[in-house]
Design a protein around this motif. Structure first.
Motif, PDB file in Angstrom:
ATOM      1  N   ALA A 230       0.651  -1.051  -0.100  1.00  0.00           N
ATOM      2  CA  ALA A 230      -0.008   0.019  -0.061  1.00  0.00           C
ATOM      3  C   ALA A 230       0.544   1.371  -0.008  1.00  0.00           C
ATOM      4  N   GLY A 231       2.098   1.243   0.687  1.00  0.00           N
ATOM      5  CA  GLY A 231       2.839   2.439   0.766  1.00  0.00           C
ATOM      6  C   GLY A 231       3.694   2.611  -0.655  1.00  0.00           C
ATOM      7  N   ALA A 232       3.788   1.628  -1.172  1.00  0.00           N
ATOM      8  CA  ALA A 232       4.553   1.690  -2.648  1.00  0.00           C
ATOM      9  C   ALA A 232       3.507   2.177  -3.583  1.00  0.00           C
ATOM     10  N   ASP A 253       6.662   4.426   4.105  1.00  0.00           N
ATOM     11  CA  ASP A 253       5.385   4.041   4.768  1.00  0.00           C
ATOM     12  C   ASP A 253       5.285   4.484   6.206  1.00  0.00           C
ATOM     13  N   PHE A 254       4.723   5.772   6.461  1.00  0.00           N
ATOM     14  CA  PHE A 254       4.663   6.232   8.004  1.00  0.00           C
ATOM     15  C   PHE A 254       3.187   5.855   8.371  1.00  0.00           C
ATOM     16  N   ASP A 277      -3.842   6.800   7.367  1.00  0.00           N
ATOM     17  CA  ASP A 277      -4.866   6.106   6.472  1.00  0.00           C
ATOM     18  C   ASP A 277      -6.146   6.818   6.836  1.00  0.00           C
ATOM     19  N   SER A 278      -6.056   7.906   7.544  1.00  0.00           N
ATOM     20  CA  SER A 278      -7.413   8.620   8.186  1.00  0.00           C
ATOM     21  C   SER A 278      -7.703   9.534   6.775  1.00  0.00           C
ATOM     22  N   ARG A 320      -2.137   9.921   3.461  1.00  0.00           N
ATOM     23  CA  ARG A 320      -1.022   9.334   2.987  1.00  0.00           C
ATOM     24  C   ARG A 320      -1.189   9.763   1.372  1.00  0.00           C
ATOM     25  N   GLU A 321      -2.551   9.694   0.962  1.00  0.00           N
ATOM     26  CA  GLU A 321      -2.671   9.914  -0.372  1.00  0.00           C
ATOM     27  C   GLU A 321      -2.439  11.547  -0.787  1.00  0.00           C
ATOM     28  N   LEU A 322      -2.810  12.128  -0.034  1.00  0.00           N
ATOM     29  CA  LEU A 322      -2.598  13.657  -0.067  1.00  0.00           C
ATOM     30  C   LEU A 322      -1.182  14.192   0.189  1.00  0.00           C
ATOM     31  N   GLY A 323      -0.383  13.266   0.561  1.00  0.00           N
ATOM     32  CA  GLY A 323       1.064  13.709   0.746  1.00  0.00           C
ATOM     33  C   GLY A 323       1.394  14.488   2.048  1.00  0.00           C
TER      34      GLY A 323
END
Length: 334
Positions: A230-232, A253-254, A277-278, A320-323
């Motif tokens: 998922a992190g990659a 992957d934090f 992941d929130s 995570r997706e939003l950096g």
């Protein structure tokens, strides 16, 4: 005498006081009895058997008593036949020594002499005048007492009203404090409820994300495809490359993201740590739980560096997706 007693009773005097006055003055007339009642109105009525009459049982006893009384007052019983006793200090004439003694006790005079003047009985007209004078004195006394009673009643009413106002003021102050306390408690309850809802919603989103990743892995295993980390995958997504985090380590992957949230209007910033992941909506819910000025449905979020304003569609994306991992500064506007 029956006539004097009836007259005194008709004036409204108490029967026991009338009997006492008549017996104490030896039934020597209306005026002595009235004087006795007025002089002793504040005293309790004694038992009648303890009251000694001033007059004797016969004329000889009266003469002996008069002579003895005159001697005690320094008056010589010589010369012409005395028909009365005269007060040398005020000139009043008394029919017998009992009345003279009563006058001495009442006025403090102590100089008397025999007089050949005869004390005439009061006529009906004089009795009426004396009666009118007595009633006028009694009415004046009652009037003065009524004024005093009215003043005392007014003073007591003022004290009662003041005490009532003080009690009312204290009750109002207690009521105001209670209202403020209840309002503060409702505010705290509202913030606590908002925090609880935000935490629950963030947990639900994290669980949903975890289930989705687990389902994707299981599907890849069933289809024989390699399992992507998922992190990659997040590091390879175009959103991450277009909006890297301020720390430049978005590809790692934090599991948690540290956030500092500042209000556009100023004030003390808020800090929190959320799961990476929130969704971004968890940040909005966290801010709404901290202050009543923010509404989850209308709040806008942005970054100063790199400069970016998040759209409403970004609120469903993960941090995570939003950096935004591992840390970021968010600007919130109500």
């Amino acid at each position: 005498m029956a006539g004097d007693k009836d007259t005194l009773l008709s004036m409204g005097f108490d029967s026991a006081r009338v009997e006492w006055a008549l017996k104490a003055t030896g039934n020597r007339g209306l005026q002595p009895a009235m004087d006795h009642i007025l002089a002793n109105e504040s005293k309790p009525v004694p038992a009648m058997d303890s009251v000694s009459e001033s007059s004797g049982a016969n004329a000889n006893d009266d003469d002996d008593e008069d002579a003895e009384a005159l001697r005690s007052l320094g008056v010589a019983a010589e010369g012409a036949e005395a028909k009365s006793i005269k007060c040398s200090q005020c000139g009043k004439i008394f029919k017998n020594t009992a009345l003279a003694n009563y006058h001495a006790e009442k006025s403090g005079h102590d100089q008397f002499e025999e007089s050949t003047d005869e004390v005439k009985s009061l006529t009906e007209e004089e009795k009426k005048e004396r009666l009118a004078e007595l009633r006028a004195k009694m009415a004046e006394k009652r009037s003065v007492q009524a004024v005093k009673d009215a003043e005392d009643a007014k003073a007591n009413e003022n004290l009662r009203r003041k005490a009532g106002k003080d009690i009312h003021k204290i009750k109002e102050e207690l009521k105001t404090k209670e209202v403020i306390k209840e309002a503060e408690q409702r505010r705290r309850d509202k913030i606590d409820d908002a925090k609880a809802r935000a935490a629950i919603k963030a947990q639900i989103e994290a669980d949903k994300k975890a289930r989705a990743e687990k389902a994707a892995k299981e599907k890849a295993l069933r289809e024989g495809r390699p399992v992507e980390d998922a992190g990659a995958s997040a590091s390879a997504s175009p959103q991450v490359t277009s909006a890297p985090s301020s720390s430049g380590v978005a590809g790692k992957d934090f599991k948690e993201t540290r956030l500092q949230i500042r209000m556009a209007s100023g004030g003390q910033p808020y800090t929190t740590t959320l799961s990476s992941d929130s969704p971004l909506s968890a940040v909005a819910e966290f801010i709404a739980a901290q202050t009543l000025d923010v509404n989850v449905d209308t709040v806008t979020l942005s970054q100063h560096f790199p400069r970016k304003a998040f759209a409403r569609s970004d609120f469903t994306k993960s941090l995570r997706e939003l950096g935004l991992t591992p840390s970021a500064v968010i600007i919130a506007s109500p």
